[in-house]
Design a protein around this motif. Structure first.
Motif, short mmCIF file in Angstrom:
data_model
loop_
_atom_site.label_atom_id
_atom_site.label_comp_id
_atom_site.label_asym_id
_atom_site.label_seq_id
_atom_site.Cartn_x
_atom_site.Cartn_y
_atom_site.Cartn_z
N LEU A 68 56.51 52.44 -17.96
CA LEU A 68 55.70 52.82 -17.82
C LEU A 68 55.49 52.51 -16.27
O LEU A 68 54.52 53.58 -16.36
N ASP A 80 52.97 54.90 -13.87
CA ASP A 80 51.42 54.71 -14.23
C ASP A 80 51.49 53.02 -13.60
O ASP A 80 51.46 52.50 -14.52
N ALA A 82 48.97 51.04 -15.30
CA ALA A 82 48.91 50.83 -17.46
C ALA A 82 48.65 49.58 -16.85
O ALA A 82 48.81 48.56 -16.27
N LYS A 83 47.71 49.23 -18.77
CA LYS A 83 47.42 47.87 -18.69
C LYS A 83 47.81 47.47 -19.85
O LYS A 83 47.98 46.23 -20.28
N GLN A 84 48.60 47.97 -20.44
CA GLN A 84 49.15 47.67 -21.64
C GLN A 84 50.27 46.32 -21.84
O GLN A 84 50.92 46.49 -20.68
N ASP A 134 51.97 49.41 -28.39
CA ASP A 134 50.94 49.42 -27.06
C ASP A 134 51.28 50.49 -26.32
O ASP A 134 51.09 51.70 -25.71
N LEU A 135 52.38 50.05 -25.70
CA LEU A 135 53.52 50.30 -24.90
C LEU A 135 53.92 51.04 -24.48
O LEU A 135 54.62 52.88 -24.01
N ASN A 162 53.44 54.11 -27.73
CA ASN A 162 52.15 55.07 -27.28
C ASN A 162 51.80 55.95 -25.78
O ASN A 162 52.12 56.80 -25.56
N ALA A 163 52.19 54.59 -24.93
CA ALA A 163 51.59 55.49 -23.50
C ALA A 163 52.89 55.93 -22.78
O ALA A 163 52.52 56.46 -22.41
N THR A 172 55.22 57.80 -24.38
CA THR A 172 54.45 59.18 -24.92
C THR A 172 53.98 59.93 -23.49
O THR A 172 54.19 61.04 -23.67
N VAL A 173 52.93 59.20 -22.95
CA VAL A 173 52.31 60.46 -22.51
C VAL A 173 52.43 60.24 -21.01
O VAL A 173 52.53 61.08 -19.83
N ALA A 174 53.09 59.32 -20.29
CA ALA A 174 53.09 58.81 -18.85
C ALA A 174 55.00 59.48 -19.07
O ALA A 174 54.70 60.10 -18.17
#
Length: 321
Positions: A116, A120, A123-125, A130-131, A133-134, A136-138
């Motif tokens: 991640l 990004d 990223a703070k996850q 949470d990682l 899910n993040a 998915t976007v990144a």
């Protein structure tokens, strides 16, 4: 585009650990935008829009564990009736991710948090769900992160017991008291990575007297730590030499280092239901303890990673019947 020959013979352990196998020839590729589909922890296989009919080429980074994982992926895919070959030891994330994006390889074993941060760096996850899910976007639209494994291998920053006792080091926060006095050792990429010198400075306010570019939890950095050529070393939590040498892992109270569950990253064009099911079954069986044992078989007992992986897949009922 550089071609990676999937029909190349599988190299021996000595060949695997000997170099980057021409990784410098792989051109960089800019990430394209987009959102991928992600099924969280589901093992239902998904419908998938891709096809594995032509087989998959599994690539790996240039350290032992990632090579083992690559062979595990290939064996699990073969067990599901999918043709698979392995291109091991290609280099760092900065090399293998572009190779995956441009189709030189189709599948890659990765680590949630660091992957991640590669896409990004803000990223703070830190938690596994949470990682995922993040990611998915990144991730670029051509790539997909499949459900992550039970197994996790985190970056750790370690010192010898002598160094810990001499300076009273138990946490990364303690390093600030020795700002500019210690020598740090790790892979070259640590100079620019958040889980590396960038994060240690930004999160813990720590800088070092010198950075020595060595390897990723490999013989160079571990040898330098033993000899006292470096004071702090970037190692991996599943490395059997940490316990064997009594090295001290510095605690991370500010959670610089996110969760690092093993996650398969695949080109969507290849991710059909057979691929998804095979890798989900593997991920559900592979624990952190099991992964550490596999690392020991290769690093300590000097066995070939492809043979170790084939034996493990067979013993765990994932091989082709």
């Amino acid at each position: 585009m550089t071609s990676l020959n999937p029909r190349a013979p599988r190299p021996t352990r000595r060949a695997l650990l000997g170099g980057l196998l021409g990784a410098a020839s792989l051109p960089a590729l800019a990430a394209c935008g987009g959102v991928t589909s992600l099924k969280g922890g589901s093992d239902d296989g998904g419908s998938g829009g891709g096809s594995s009919a032509g087989g998959l080429v599994v690539g790996t980074a240039n350290f032992t564990e990632n090579q083992i994982l690559g062979y595990l992926y290939a064996e699990a895919l073969r067990g599901a009736g999918v043709k698979a070959s392995v291109r091991p030891n290609l280099g760092s994330r900065e090399i293998v991710i572009p190779a995956l994006q441009q189709g030189d390889i189709d599948l890659l074993p990765e680590y949630q948090g660091n992957l991640l941060l590669h896409f990004d760096d803000t990223a703070k996850q830190t938690e596994a769900g949470d990682l995922q899910n993040a990611l998915t976007v990144a991730l670029p639209g051509s790539l997909e992160a499949l459900p992550y494994a039970a197994a996790e291998d985190k970056d750790v920053f370690a010192v010898t017991k002598e160094t810990a006792d001499r300076y009273g080091l138990r946490s990364l926060a303690d390093l600030h008291r020795l700002d500019g006095k210690l020598v740090f050792g790790g892979p070259a990429e640590d100079k620019k990575r958040v889980v590396g010198l960038v994060g240690l400075k930004n999160v813990y306010g720590t800088t070092f007297k010198e950075f020595k570019s060595l390897d990723a939890s490999g013989p160079l950095v571990k040898g330098a730590l033993k000899k006292g050529d470096v004071d702090v070393a970037n190692l991996f939590s599943t490395d059997p030499d940490i316990q064997a040498n009594g090295w001290i892992i510095l605690a991370d109270p500010k959670q610089l280092i996110p969760a690092q569950h093993i996650v398969p990253v695949v080109r969507g064009a290849k991710a059909d239901a057979k691929v998804r099911r095979a890798l989900a079954r593997l991920g559900g069986s592979l624990t952190t303890d099991e992964l550490a044992k596999l690392n020991k078989l290769v690093d300590v007992e000097k066995k070939d990673p492809d043979e170790v992986a084939a034996d493990w897949v067979k013993r765990n009922g994932l091989a082709k019947r």
